[in-house]
Design a protein around this motif. Structure first.
Motif, PDB file in Angstrom:
ATOM      1  N   VAL A 116       0.770  -1.727  -0.017  1.00  0.00           N
ATOM      2  CA  VAL A 116       0.280   0.154  -0.054  1.00  0.00           C
ATOM      3  C   VAL A 116       0.571   1.085   0.043  1.00  0.00           C
ATOM      4  N   SER A 117       1.743   1.339   0.824  1.00  0.00           N
ATOM      5  CA  SER A 117       2.679   2.293   1.129  1.00  0.00           C
ATOM      6  C   SER A 117       3.740   2.321  -0.426  1.00  0.00           C
ATOM      7  N   THR A 118       3.877   1.424  -0.705  1.00  0.00           N
ATOM      8  CA  THR A 118       4.414   1.726  -2.357  1.00  0.00           C
ATOM      9  C   THR A 118       3.790   1.923  -3.395  1.00  0.00           C
ATOM     10  N   ILE A 119       3.117   1.274  -3.079  1.00  0.00           N
ATOM     11  CA  ILE A 119       1.711   2.369  -5.060  1.00  0.00           C
ATOM     12  C   ILE A 119       1.555   3.958  -4.613  1.00  0.00           C
ATOM     13  N   ASN A 120       1.508   4.245  -3.399  1.00  0.00           N
ATOM     14  CA  ASN A 120       0.751   5.876  -3.361  1.00  0.00           C
ATOM     15  C   ASN A 120       1.977   6.187  -3.129  1.00  0.00           C
ATOM     16  N   THR A 121       3.530   6.041  -2.684  1.00  0.00           N
ATOM     17  CA  THR A 121       4.202   6.866  -3.012  1.00  0.00           C
ATOM     18  C   THR A 121       4.677   7.263  -4.389  1.00  0.00           C
ATOM     19  N   ILE A 122       4.863   5.903  -5.283  1.00  0.00           N
ATOM     20  CA  ILE A 122       5.380   5.684  -6.904  1.00  0.00           C
ATOM     21  C   ILE A 122       4.721   6.611  -8.209  1.00  0.00           C
ATOM     22  N   HIS A 123       3.213   6.864  -6.546  1.00  0.00           N
ATOM     23  CA  HIS A 123       2.276   6.917  -8.066  1.00  0.00           C
ATOM     24  C   HIS A 123       1.949   9.146  -7.375  1.00  0.00           C
ATOM     25  N   SER A 124       2.865   9.449  -6.163  1.00  0.00           N
ATOM     26  CA  SER A 124       2.875  10.425  -5.850  1.00  0.00           C
ATOM     27  C   SER A 124       3.411  11.655  -6.133  1.00  0.00           C
ATOM     28  N   PHE A 125       4.819  11.058  -7.253  1.00  0.00           N
ATOM     29  CA  PHE A 125       5.441  11.571  -8.302  1.00  0.00           C
ATOM     30  C   PHE A 125       4.979  12.274  -9.826  1.00  0.00           C
ATOM     31  N   GLY A 126       4.974  13.670  -9.695  1.00  0.00           N
ATOM     32  CA  GLY A 126       4.763  14.190 -10.667  1.00  0.00           C
ATOM     33  C   GLY A 126       3.171  14.818 -10.103  1.00  0.00           C
ATOM     34  N   ILE A 127       2.797  14.868  -8.345  1.00  0.00           N
ATOM     35  CA  ILE A 127       1.800  15.432  -9.164  1.00  0.00           C
ATOM     36  C   ILE A 127       1.547  16.662  -8.487  1.00  0.00           C
ATOM     37  N   LYS A 128       1.425  17.669  -8.714  1.00  0.00           N
ATOM     38  CA  LYS A 128       1.764  19.044  -8.226  1.00  0.00           C
ATOM     39  C   LYS A 128       0.749  20.081  -7.635  1.00  0.00           C
ATOM     40  N   ASP A 129      -0.593  19.180  -7.029  1.00  0.00           N
ATOM     41  CA  ASP A 129      -1.377  19.712  -6.301  1.00  0.00           C
ATOM     42  C   ASP A 129      -0.617  19.588  -4.812  1.00  0.00           C
ATOM     43  N   GLU A 130      -0.604  20.641  -3.997  1.00  0.00           N
ATOM     44  CA  GLU A 130       0.124  20.205  -3.044  1.00  0.00           C
ATOM     45  C   GLU A 130      -0.927  18.691  -1.791  1.00  0.00           C
ATOM     46  N   LYS A 131      -2.002  19.391  -1.840  1.00  0.00           N
ATOM     47  CA  LYS A 131      -2.921  18.503  -0.784  1.00  0.00           C
ATOM     48  C   LYS A 131      -2.759  17.471  -1.449  1.00  0.00           C
ATOM     49  N   GLN A 132      -3.427  16.836  -2.633  1.00  0.00           N
ATOM     50  CA  GLN A 132      -3.744  15.263  -3.107  1.00  0.00           C
ATOM     51  C   GLN A 132      -2.140  15.055  -2.714  1.00  0.00           C
ATOM     52  N   LEU A 133      -0.909  15.389  -2.964  1.00  0.00           N
ATOM     53  CA  LEU A 133       0.436  14.759  -2.738  1.00  0.00           C
ATOM     54  C   LEU A 133       0.145  14.884  -1.623  1.00  0.00           C
ATOM     55  N   MET A 134       0.302  15.608  -0.397  1.00  0.00           N
ATOM     56  CA  MET A 134       0.178  15.392   0.531  1.00  0.00           C
ATOM     57  C   MET A 134      -0.419  14.325   1.568  1.00  0.00           C
ATOM     58  N   GLN A 135      -1.943  13.803   1.152  1.00  0.00           N
ATOM     59  CA  GLN A 135      -2.751  12.828   1.078  1.00  0.00           C
ATOM     60  C   GLN A 135      -2.081  11.726   0.824  1.00  0.00           C
ATOM     61  N   GLN A 136      -1.330  11.353  -0.397  1.00  0.00           N
ATOM     62  CA  GLN A 136      -0.743  10.042  -0.737  1.00  0.00           C
ATOM     63  C   GLN A 136       0.212   9.967   0.196  1.00  0.00           C
ATOM     64  N   LEU A 137       0.621  10.636  -0.180  1.00  0.00           N
ATOM     65  CA  LEU A 137       1.981  10.079   0.953  1.00  0.00           C
ATOM     66  C   LEU A 137       1.871  10.471   2.323  1.00  0.00           C
ATOM     67  N   GLN A 138       1.229  10.500   3.078  1.00  0.00           N
ATOM     68  CA  GLN A 138       0.528  10.695   4.961  1.00  0.00           C
ATOM     69  C   GLN A 138       0.195   9.170   4.615  1.00  0.00           C
ATOM     70  N   LYS A 139      -0.781   8.899   3.419  1.00  0.00           N
ATOM     71  CA  LYS A 139      -0.615   7.340   3.462  1.00  0.00           C
ATOM     72  C   LYS A 139       0.267   6.163   3.349  1.00  0.00           C
ATOM     73  N   ILE A 192      10.841  15.588  -1.442  1.00  0.00           N
ATOM     74  CA  ILE A 192      12.099  16.492  -2.268  1.00  0.00           C
ATOM     75  C   ILE A 192      12.196  16.199  -3.011  1.00  0.00           C
ATOM     76  N   ALA A 193      11.595  15.763  -3.986  1.00  0.00           N
ATOM     77  CA  ALA A 193      11.243  15.583  -5.803  1.00  0.00           C
ATOM     78  C   ALA A 193       9.816  17.337  -5.623  1.00  0.00           C
ATOM     79  N   TYR A 194       9.277  16.908  -5.174  1.00  0.00           N
ATOM     80  CA  TYR A 194       8.008  17.722  -5.003  1.00  0.00           C
ATOM     81  C   TYR A 194       8.489  19.134  -4.821  1.00  0.00           C
ATOM     82  N   ASP A 195       9.535  19.402  -3.762  1.00  0.00           N
ATOM     83  CA  ASP A 195       9.880  20.842  -3.468  1.00  0.00           C
ATOM     84  C   ASP A 195      11.215  20.447  -2.512  1.00  0.00           C
ATOM     85  N   GLY A 196      12.369  20.158  -3.295  1.00  0.00           N
ATOM     86  CA  GLY A 196      13.768  20.103  -2.632  1.00  0.00           C
ATOM     87  C   GLY A 196      14.425  21.765  -1.933  1.00  0.00           C
ATOM     88  N   GLN A 197      14.166  22.413  -2.197  1.00  0.00           N
ATOM     89  CA  GLN A 197      13.871  23.123  -1.106  1.00  0.00           C
ATOM     90  C   GLN A 197      13.572  23.299   0.082  1.00  0.00           C
TER      91      GLN A 197
END
Length: 210
Positions: A65-88, A118-123
């Protein structure tokens, strides 16, 4: 980047023996892997979640579950969606950690979650998570020094760091070559444990030669 990580993880444990005891767990895991291979990632993740809820003492469905949610977070531009996916992804990986402490595969997956941030916001995330990743990969290598995925993942992280700082990535190509050699003899410790990565390693090595 998303496609690269997708290819890296997609070739999950379908090299299993075709003769398996058809328990409900086996049927569910095989179906989830099939859905994943067919590109139905959401359906696969949902099925792994249901299996995880039924297999509360088993780290593997939580890990996937963690693996799939992580893989498909790459390339997401919407911060809310990204955070939800990575939090899961983190939530399920935390369960996997409790069920299987000192597991090199889980350490590598934690590093992948960090890499997604890091890929989403390296700074914002690079300064705090880059050092943690270096520690995670070093510990994973200590725990399982002959695991080709650990060696490959660490090599790719080291290559990325070298590129960022304008350094030569060639020294890490030898590690990728070592990983390829180990894939031919590597045997997962248990049924459905990760056994993927050889094709990804070959792609990385080919890029080394170009």
């Amino acid at each position: 980047m998303k496609n690269q990580f997708y290819l890296f993880f997609l070739l999950a444990t379908l090299s299993l023996s075709p003769v398996l005891a058809q328990t409900a767990y086996d049927k569910g895991m095989q179906k989830a892997f099939t859905l994943w291979q067919e590109g139905k990632e959401v359906d696969a993740a949902n099925l792994f979640e249901r299996i995880a809820q039924a297999e509360m003492d088993n780290w593997l469905p939580h890990y996937y579950v963690s693996t799939i949610n992580t893989i498909h977070s790459f390339g997401i531009k919407d911060e809310k969606q990204l955070m939800q996916q990575l939090q899961k992804a983190q939530e399920y990986l935390d369960i996997a950690k409790r069920l299987s402490p000192d597991n090199a595969e889980i350490l590598v997956q934690q590093a992948m979650i960090n890499t997604a941030y890091i890929a989403y916001d390296g700074q914002t995330y690079g300064m705090t998570l880059s050092g943690k990743n270096t520690q995670l990969y070093s510990k994973a290598l200590q725990l399982d020094p002959e695991n080709p995925r650990v060696i490959l993942s660490k090599a790719e992280w080291d290559m990325g760091s070298a590129r960022y700082f304008g350094k030569d990535t060639a020294p890490y190509c030898a590690d990728v070559e070592k990983a390829i050699g180990l894939f031919s003899t590597f045997k997962p410790a248990e049924k459905y444990a990760p056994s993927y990565g050889e094709e990804r390693a070959k792609q990385v090595l080919e890029a080394c030669k170009s």
